[in-house]
Scaffold this active site. Sequence first.
Site, PDB file in Angstrom:
ATOM      1  N   GLU A  38     -38.902  31.238  30.068  1.00 56.17           N
ATOM      2  CA  GLU A  38     -40.225  31.636  29.579  1.00 56.17           C
ATOM      3  C   GLU A  38     -41.115  32.041  30.751  1.00 56.17           C
ATOM      4  O   GLU A  38     -41.922  32.973  30.643  1.00 56.17           O
ATOM      5  CB  GLU A  38     -40.874  30.512  28.780  1.00 56.17           C
ATOM      6  CG  GLU A  38     -40.141  30.120  27.498  1.00 56.17           C
ATOM      7  CD  GLU A  38     -40.169  31.176  26.409  1.00 56.17           C
ATOM      8  OE1 GLU A  38     -40.777  32.237  26.614  1.00 56.17           O
ATOM      9  OE2 GLU A  38     -39.565  30.951  25.343  1.00 56.17           O
ATOM     10  N   ASP A  50     -46.189  33.597  26.380  1.00 56.83           N
ATOM     11  CA  ASP A  50     -45.111  33.050  27.217  1.00 56.83           C
ATOM     12  C   ASP A  50     -45.641  31.982  28.164  1.00 56.83           C
ATOM     13  O   ASP A  50     -44.918  31.037  28.510  1.00 56.83           O
ATOM     14  CB  ASP A  50     -44.426  34.166  28.001  1.00 56.83           C
ATOM     15  CG  ASP A  50     -43.244  34.756  27.253  1.00 56.83           C
ATOM     16  OD1 ASP A  50     -42.467  33.975  26.676  1.00 56.83           O
ATOM     17  OD2 ASP A  50     -43.104  35.979  27.227  1.00 56.83           O
ATOM     18  N   GLU A  91     -41.861  31.712  18.869  1.00 62.19           N
ATOM     19  CA  GLU A  91     -40.700  32.436  19.394  1.00 62.19           C
ATOM     20  C   GLU A  91     -40.235  33.558  18.451  1.00 62.19           C
ATOM     21  O   GLU A  91     -39.854  34.643  18.906  1.00 62.19           O
ATOM     22  CB  GLU A  91     -39.526  31.466  19.601  1.00 62.19           C
ATOM     23  CG  GLU A  91     -39.779  30.325  20.560  1.00 62.19           C
ATOM     24  CD  GLU A  91     -39.423  30.657  21.993  1.00 62.19           C
ATOM     25  OE1 GLU A  91     -39.136  31.837  22.269  1.00 62.19           O
ATOM     26  OE2 GLU A  91     -39.443  29.738  22.827  1.00 62.19           O
ATOM     27  N   GLU A 138     -35.154  34.970  23.212  1.00 67.99           N
ATOM     28  CA  GLU A 138     -35.946  34.316  22.175  1.00 67.99           C
ATOM     29  C   GLU A 138     -35.120  34.044  20.924  1.00 67.99           C
ATOM     30  O   GLU A 138     -35.374  33.069  20.209  1.00 67.99           O
ATOM     31  CB  GLU A 138     -37.178  35.159  21.818  1.00 67.99           C
ATOM     32  CG  GLU A 138     -38.107  35.502  22.964  1.00 67.99           C
ATOM     33  CD  GLU A 138     -38.759  34.319  23.641  1.00 67.99           C
ATOM     34  OE1 GLU A 138     -38.384  33.162  23.355  1.00 67.99           O
ATOM     35  OE2 GLU A 138     -39.659  34.539  24.473  1.00 67.99           O
ATOM     36  N   TYR A 173     -43.838  40.652  32.658  1.00 66.45           N
ATOM     37  CA  TYR A 173     -44.971  41.481  32.227  1.00 66.45           C
ATOM     38  C   TYR A 173     -45.838  41.849  33.420  1.00 66.45           C
ATOM     39  O   TYR A 173     -46.358  42.970  33.501  1.00 66.45           O
ATOM     40  CB  TYR A 173     -45.781  40.753  31.158  1.00 66.45           C
ATOM     41  CG  TYR A 173     -44.978  40.434  29.920  1.00 66.45           C
ATOM     42  CD1 TYR A 173     -44.310  41.446  29.229  1.00 66.45           C
ATOM     43  CD2 TYR A 173     -44.848  39.134  29.455  1.00 66.45           C
ATOM     44  CE1 TYR A 173     -43.551  41.156  28.104  1.00 66.45           C
ATOM     45  CE2 TYR A 173     -44.088  38.840  28.327  1.00 66.45           C
ATOM     46  CZ  TYR A 173     -43.441  39.855  27.661  1.00 66.45           C
ATOM     47  OH  TYR A 173     -42.679  39.571  26.558  1.00 66.45           O
TER      48      TYR A 173
END
EC number: 1.17.4.1
Length: 320
Positions: free
Chosen positions: A99, A68, A159, A193, A106
């Site tokens: 993105e 990403d 992607e 995505e 995360y």
Amino acid sequence: MTNPNYTKAINWNNIEDIIDKSTWEKLTEQFWLDTRIPLSNDLDDWRSLSDVERDLVSHVFGGLTLLDTVQSDTGMDSLRADARTQHEEAVLNNIQFMESVHAKSYSSIFSTLNTKTEIDEIFAWIDANKNLQYKAQTVNKIYQNGTPLEKKIASVFLETFLFYSGFFTPLYYLGNNKLANVAEIIKLIIRDESVHGTYIGYKFQLGFDELGDEEQEALKSWAYDLLYDLYANEEIYTDDLYGQLGWAEDVKTFLRYNANKALMNLGFDPLFPDTASDVNPIVMNGLSTGTTNHDFFSQVGNGYLLGQVEAMSDDDYNFD
């Protein structure tokens, strides 16, 4: 599109390509932020996992963070330089921001589930993993040196294909009633995505259709060669991540299925025999991109205005 003596204002009342407008509307309807999702509710599930499983989850999300980052740092800048319309530039701006949201998400997962020492170890692993770095660098080099159509191919492969060795893990746990809130973030990312890949694939097809027959064949051959190379690397990466748990073959099936989807986004024929029926059904069930609304009072949760936002389907972005 540029002229040093003239600046043109974007006019959303004069649309050159209606797909730009419909994609903008889809992406803005789907807007979300990781801060809306109660990741701490997954801590009991996290503590119930074995050390091997926790390492897998951490490394999977580490790999996704790097990919990403590639998309947000260089990918969309690269594609924006070749935009056909001002509205396409605006859509790519939106994609670039999301993105960055994905990459930050995360880190939100890490800060909830991992200690500071563990987080440092995850990012050291990202830097040192040769197969992870290979796919990131392969795509990055194309962004920096490729033709406009080669860049779009690389973006669609990233992607719609390369992300999915990482997506397998949270979808699998979701199907086993674990890490539900972590999986909600992944489902939201997948929903994004799916739009990104189909939109950029559509823009690729516009340019591809303008080529002569020989140029088309050469570019198609280049695309398949790139996919073979990335898949060979992905097999090694998958064995390394999933071998201890015995999931590697299931993940490779999932990868091949999504590689075919990436090729179809580009208007090319599938390469592998794998279909949805070959994929682990627990994971396929998790691919359903409907989301759960955690905030019933404001109607804003991880499914932002859920009643107005439909889940993506395979036909949602059929641009033919």
